[in-house]
Enzyme design. Structure first.
Site, PDB file in Angstrom:
ATOM      1  N   PRO A  52       0.834  -1.212   0.000  1.00 35.72           N
ATOM      2  CA  PRO A  52       0.000   0.000   0.000  1.00 35.72           C
ATOM      3  C   PRO A  52       0.864   1.255   0.000  1.00 35.72           C
ATOM      4  CG  PRO A  52      -0.588  -1.484   1.803  1.00 35.72           C
ATOM      5  CD  PRO A  52       0.689  -1.999   1.207  1.00 35.72           C
ATOM      6  N   GLU A  53       0.508   2.205  -0.827  1.00 29.24           N
ATOM      7  CA  GLU A  53       1.194   3.493  -0.815  1.00 29.24           C
ATOM      8  C   GLU A  53       0.238   4.534  -0.228  1.00 29.24           C
ATOM      9  OE1 GLU A  53       4.088   4.552  -3.490  1.00 29.24           O
ATOM     10  OE2 GLU A  53       4.181   2.640  -4.525  1.00 29.24           O
ATOM     11  N   LYS A 113       2.532   6.709   5.464  1.00 30.23           N
ATOM     12  CA  LYS A 113       1.777   5.474   5.378  1.00 30.23           C
ATOM     13  C   LYS A 113       1.326   4.957   6.744  1.00 30.23           C
ATOM     14  CE  LYS A 113       4.759   3.923   1.976  1.00 30.23           C
ATOM     15  NZ  LYS A 113       5.281   2.836   1.141  1.00 30.23           N
ATOM     16  N   ARG A 132      14.552  -3.557  -5.149  1.00 24.58           N
ATOM     17  CA  ARG A 132      13.332  -3.488  -5.939  1.00 24.58           C
ATOM     18  C   ARG A 132      13.709  -3.121  -7.366  1.00 24.58           C
ATOM     19  NH1 ARG A 132       9.218   0.009  -2.513  1.00 24.58           N
ATOM     20  NH2 ARG A 132      10.967   0.640  -1.236  1.00 24.58           N
TER      21      ARG A 132
END
Ligand SMILES: [Zn+2]
Length: 292
Positions: free
Chosen positions: A2-3, A61, A267
């Site tokens: 989730p961002e 977040k 990533r």
């Protein structure tokens, strides 16, 4: 993962359904999501039971629910966490970890997390700003975010601008996907050193990051009418219009050059090699060979 826009969608959903409600019962199905709470699962449950939820707040977040005694329920969704507002009669999710029963028969709050990198804790005195997250910078959608200060700080640092966008002490809430999208829109390669960018370039990058997030928010806001707050993103994540992220080998929508993917901090980074040229690294010439 989730961002910020996903977390904001959750916050709005909780705001609509949980504020003003009293927590009447807390069930911790697995200890791991409450591991950051020094009280342990039973203490965590006791600290929440009987408390009224006064509001919903977010920084980056993280989100927190200020309680009527000045404490707060602090949550982070981690890689796979979801905060769901569900009718109490609906079947338990497979990875349901914490259930909060409220003084209403309409809904209850459920923390669901498959991989359990996220979690919940009770932050003592954390209603205004939990001390656990006081080191995290504001996010660019926060009205208190200082644009000038951000631009100045980026331009003082030699490190690559993508790394800076992901630095939670500088700016919060910009994850890997939104960083790549903002960089593509601003036509800046993520390895460009901050100190070699102009003030208008950094300002434009910030504007683009904001625009990407606002668009994502606009698209995420529709999922709640079903009384179901989904942040996992599996349904909503990739149907958004992404221009760079995840589009390896597809033509850049501006110039047609295939989008490239490179490894970045465990990533990936996606960029257009012609709109976002790789910065030339200044190499120190090796010492000339000395003839024998
Ligand atoms: Zn391009």
């Amino acid at each position: 993962m989730p961002e910020l826009p996903e977390v904001e969608v959750v916050r709005v959903g909780l705001d609509r359904h949980a504020v003003g409600r009293t927590i009447t019962r807390v069930e911790v199905m697995h200890p791991r999501p409450v591991r950051r709470d020094p009280r342990g699962p039973a203490g965590f449950a006791a600290a929440l039971t009987g408390r009224r939820i006064e509001g919903t707040r977010r920084r980056g977040k993280y989100l927190w629910l200020p309680l009527d005694n000045g404490d707060a329920l602090l949550g982070h969704l981690g890689m796979s966490g979801q905060f769901l507002v569900q009718p109490p009669a609906s079947p338990a999710e497979r990875h349901l970890r914490v259930r909060l029963t409220l003084d209403t028969t309409d809904v209850e709050l459920r923390f669901v997390d498959q991989r359990m990198f996220g979690g919940l804790s009770v932050s003592a005195g954390g209603a205004d700003l939990p001390p656990e997250i006081a080191h995290i910078a504001r996010d660019p959608l926060d009205p208190g975010f200082d644009d000038e200060e951000f631009v100045a700080r980026v331009r003082r640092r030699a490190s690559g601008v993508k790394r800076q966008l992901l630095d939670q002490g500088l700016i919060s809430g910009v994850g890997n996907i939104y960083a790549d999208e903002a960089l593509w829109r601003a036509r800046i390669h993520g390895e460009r050193p901050g100190e070699r960018l102009t003030r208008p370039q950094v300002r434009d990058l910030l504007d683009q990051a904001r625009a990407v997030m606002r668009e994502a928010l606009g698209q995420g806001g529709t999922s709640f009418d079903a009384l179901y707050v989904n942040v996992n993103g599996e349904s909503g994540y990739f149907d958004r219009s992404l221009h760079a992220y995840g589009r390896q080998d597809e033509p850049c929508e501006r110039c047609g050059t295939p989008i490239r993917r490179v490894a970045f901090m465990n990533r990936s980074s996606y960029f257009c090699p012609s709109c976002q040229p790789v910065p030339r690294i200044r190499r120190v010439a090796p010492p000339a060979a000395v003839p024998e």
